[in-house]
Scaffold this motif. Structure first.
Motif, short mmCIF file in Angstrom:
data_model
loop_
_atom_site.label_atom_id
_atom_site.label_comp_id
_atom_site.label_asym_id
_atom_site.label_seq_id
_atom_site.Cartn_x
_atom_site.Cartn_y
_atom_site.Cartn_z
N MET A 127 0.84 -1.19 0.00
CA MET A 127 0.00 0.00 0.00
C MET A 127 0.89 1.25 0.00
SD MET A 127 -3.05 1.01 2.68
CE MET A 127 -3.90 -0.52 2.42
N ASN A 128 0.63 2.15 -0.96
CA ASN A 128 1.48 3.33 -1.05
C ASN A 128 0.94 4.47 -0.19
OD1 ASN A 128 -0.59 4.65 -2.51
ND2 ASN A 128 0.22 3.89 -4.46
N LYS A 129 1.61 5.62 -0.28
CA LYS A 129 1.28 6.75 0.58
C LYS A 129 -0.16 7.23 0.35
CE LYS A 129 2.97 11.37 1.83
NZ LYS A 129 4.04 12.36 1.57
N ASN A 130 -0.55 7.40 -0.91
CA ASN A 130 -1.90 7.88 -1.21
C ASN A 130 -2.97 6.89 -0.74
OD1 ASN A 130 -0.96 10.24 -2.38
ND2 ASN A 130 -0.89 9.37 -4.44
N GLU A 131 -2.68 5.61 -0.89
CA GLU A 131 -3.62 4.58 -0.46
C GLU A 131 -3.76 4.57 1.06
OE1 GLU A 131 -3.07 1.32 -4.08
OE2 GLU A 131 -1.72 1.30 -2.36
N CYS A 132 -2.66 4.80 1.76
CA CYS A 132 -2.71 4.89 3.23
C CYS A 132 -3.58 6.08 3.65
CB CYS A 132 -1.30 5.05 3.81
SG CYS A 132 -0.31 3.56 3.76
N TYR A 133 -3.42 7.20 2.95
CA TYR A 133 -4.19 8.40 3.28
C TYR A 133 -5.68 8.16 3.02
CZ TYR A 133 -4.70 13.41 4.09
OH TYR A 133 -5.03 14.63 4.62
N LYS A 134 -5.97 7.52 1.88
CA LYS A 134 -7.36 7.23 1.54
C LYS A 134 -7.99 6.29 2.56
CE LYS A 134 -10.28 5.50 -2.23
NZ LYS A 134 -10.29 4.92 -3.60
N LYS A 135 -7.24 5.28 2.98
CA LYS A 135 -7.77 4.34 3.98
C LYS A 135 -8.04 5.04 5.30
CE LYS A 135 -7.04 -0.10 6.22
NZ LYS A 135 -6.18 -1.31 6.36
N THR A 136 -7.16 5.97 5.69
CA THR A 136 -7.36 6.72 6.92
C THR A 136 -8.62 7.57 6.83
OG1 THR A 136 -4.96 6.79 7.30
CG2 THR A 136 -6.30 8.35 8.54
N GLU A 137 -8.83 8.22 5.69
CA GLU A 137 -10.06 9.01 5.49
C GLU A 137 -11.29 8.12 5.59
OE1 GLU A 137 -9.03 12.90 2.87
OE2 GLU A 137 -9.24 11.03 1.74
N GLU A 138 -11.20 6.91 5.05
CA GLU A 138 -12.33 5.97 5.13
C GLU A 138 -12.60 5.57 6.57
OE1 GLU A 138 -11.08 2.84 2.55
OE2 GLU A 138 -11.69 3.89 0.71
N LEU A 139 -11.54 5.38 7.35
CA LEU A 139 -11.70 5.03 8.77
C LEU A 139 -12.43 6.13 9.52
CD1 LEU A 139 -8.19 3.46 9.54
CD2 LEU A 139 -10.37 2.26 9.50
N PHE A 140 -12.14 7.39 9.17
CA PHE A 140 -12.80 8.51 9.85
C PHE A 140 -14.26 8.65 9.42
CE2 PHE A 140 -8.76 9.39 11.54
CZ PHE A 140 -8.94 10.27 12.60
N LEU A 141 -14.55 8.32 8.17
CA LEU A 141 -15.94 8.29 7.74
C LEU A 141 -16.72 7.22 8.49
CD1 LEU A 141 -15.63 8.76 3.86
CD2 LEU A 141 -16.61 10.37 5.50
N GLN A 142 -16.06 6.08 8.74
CA GLN A 142 -16.68 5.01 9.51
C GLN A 142 -16.94 5.45 10.94
OE1 GLN A 142 -14.24 1.47 9.22
NE2 GLN A 142 -14.28 1.50 6.99
N LYS A 143 -15.99 6.20 11.51
CA LYS A 143 -16.18 6.71 12.87
C LYS A 143 -17.41 7.62 12.94
CE LYS A 143 -11.38 6.72 14.54
NZ LYS A 143 -10.35 7.56 15.19
N GLN A 144 -17.56 8.48 11.94
CA GLN A 144 -18.72 9.38 11.93
C GLN A 144 -20.02 8.59 11.81
OE1 GLN A 144 -18.15 12.89 9.24
NE2 GLN A 144 -16.07 12.11 9.07
N GLY A 145 -19.99 7.54 10.98
CA GLY A 145 -21.17 6.69 10.83
C GLY A 145 -21.53 5.98 12.12
N LEU A 146 -20.51 5.50 12.83
CA LEU A 146 -20.74 4.82 14.11
C LEU A 146 -21.31 5.78 15.14
CD1 LEU A 146 -17.50 2.61 14.31
CD2 LEU A 146 -19.85 1.81 13.98
N ALA A 147 -20.83 7.03 15.12
CA ALA A 147 -21.35 8.03 16.06
C ALA A 147 -22.82 8.30 15.80
CB ALA A 147 -20.54 9.32 15.95
N GLU A 148 -23.20 8.35 14.52
CA GLU A 148 -24.60 8.58 14.16
C GLU A 148 -25.48 7.40 14.58
OE1 GLU A 148 -24.78 9.44 10.03
OE2 GLU A 148 -23.77 11.39 10.21
N GLN A 149 -24.97 6.18 14.36
CA GLN A 149 -25.72 4.98 14.74
C GLN A 149 -25.93 4.92 16.26
OE1 GLN A 149 -23.76 1.51 13.09
NE2 GLN A 149 -23.65 2.44 11.07
N LYS A 150 -24.87 5.25 17.00
CA LYS A 150 -24.98 5.21 18.45
C LYS A 150 -25.96 6.27 18.94
CE LYS A 150 -22.26 5.31 22.71
NZ LYS A 150 -20.91 5.46 23.31
N GLN A 151 -25.91 7.46 18.35
CA GLN A 151 -26.85 8.51 18.73
C GLN A 151 -28.29 8.06 18.47
OE1 GLN A 151 -27.24 11.93 16.17
NE2 GLN A 151 -27.47 13.32 17.92
N LYS A 152 -28.53 7.42 17.34
CA LYS A 152 -29.88 6.95 17.00
C LYS A 152 -30.36 5.92 18.02
CE LYS A 152 -32.55 4.93 13.21
NZ LYS A 152 -32.49 4.37 11.83
#
Length: 323
Positions: free
Chosen positions: A1-26
């Protein structure tokens, strides 16, 4: 996995965190509305007020009196809801989104700046893909002990130079050639530099020289086209360990020359470590590669001390003293 792919995966992890926060709030809202009478009505009133506010401002300017009225009503309802939550044993912010990072609310950004939580996760992702994770363990600047060396003054200079290399990284392109006997600390220092730079947000790749050559062989001769060879030229720092230990062929020499020469031309730093002296390198490798190693790299000879043996000797002496 190269640098850009690592960055993209990290962004995806943070989107997942936001989704989990919304699910927990619901889930929390559903739980509270089911158990506390009155909460449902308050939530509905708050939603209506919010809708009214956005309707007002979308139609043009809102008067100060109207704004203050909406704000006061909203604050009063929020106070009533907080009291009900507290009386029933819930935290007053139980119905809010619960973020891991309250600074960036799990977006990874504070305005236009990258949040420290994002940098931490990105560094962890870089480390996973650096090949350092399995070997670095406690190989840090802090654990690099120059008292094991007979030439402590020389090794202090090497240590200080490498520390400055980290602080100046990105401002200038410097390649380093570590040389010395097996066990003298070359890999330890390479790991210390690599992990420090990863923590500073740089993408570092560590590779034993034979592993790098094997990757190119697999791509060229075994038709393994999924091999990511670009990473050897695109990473922020390439660490090639144990030069001279590879099975030498015309192909391996070609790979070494092309990788090293390409990074020199691209002005992307390298650290190369070897057990061989300059004279031995000149005897083994062709002139074009040697001239680059000798004249394009800052040469850092390590003291001729087998640190592993010294550590074992100290440990043995300590046990004898305690016996």
């Amino acid at each position: 996995m190269n640098k850009n792919e690592c960055y993209k995966k990290t962004e995806e992890l943070f989107l997942q965190k936001q989704g989990l926060a919304e699910q927990k709030q619901k889930r929390n809202i559903e739980q509270v509305e089911h158990t506390i009478p009155g909460i449902t009505q308050i939530n509905k009133q708050l939603a209506d007020i919010s809708g009214k506010f956005f309707s007002e401002i979308s139609g043009g300017e809102i008067s100060k009196d109207a704004f203050e009225s909406i704000k006061d009503t909203s604050l009063d309802l929020q106070r009533q809801r907080a009291e009900l939550l507290y009386q029933n044993g819930y935290p007053i912010d139980y119905l809010d989104k619960q973020y891991e990072c309250k600074l960036c609310k799990d977006t990874g950004y504070i305005q236009d700046e990258i949040c420290k939580c994002f940098k931490k996760v990105l560094a962890e992702e870089y480390l996973k893909n650096s090949n350092l994770q399995t070997i670095y363990k406690n190989k840090t600047f802090k654990s690099f002990d120059i008292t094991y060396y007979a030439e402590t003054d020389h090794m202090q200079k090497v240590y200080d130079y490498c520390k400055k290399y980290v602080t100046r990284f990105g401002k200038q392109c410097i390649h380093m050639l570590f040389s010395g006997v097996p066990g003298c600390g070359k890999t330890h220092m390479s790991c210390a530099i690599g992990t420090s730079l990863i923590n500073n947000g740089y993408f570092v790749l560590y590779t034993p020289v034979q592993q790098m050559i094997s990757d190119f062989e697999a791509f060229t001769f075994k038709n393994e086209k999924d091999a990511d060879l670009d990473i050897y030229s695109t990473c922020d720092l390439l660490i090639i360990d144990d030069l001279g230990a590879e099975m030498q062929t015309s192909f391996s020499d070609s790979v070494l020359y092309n990788v090293i020469n390409n990074r020199i031309n691209l002005k992307r730093p390298m650290i190369v470590s070897t057990n061989l002296s300059t004279q031995e390198l000149q005897h083994i490798y062709h002139e074009r590669l040697c001239s680059r190693l000798v004249y394009e790299f800052a040469k850092l000879p390590f003291s001729s001390t087998d640190v592993r043996r010294e550590k074992e000797s100290r440990l043995k002496n300590k046990k004898q003293e305690q016996a």
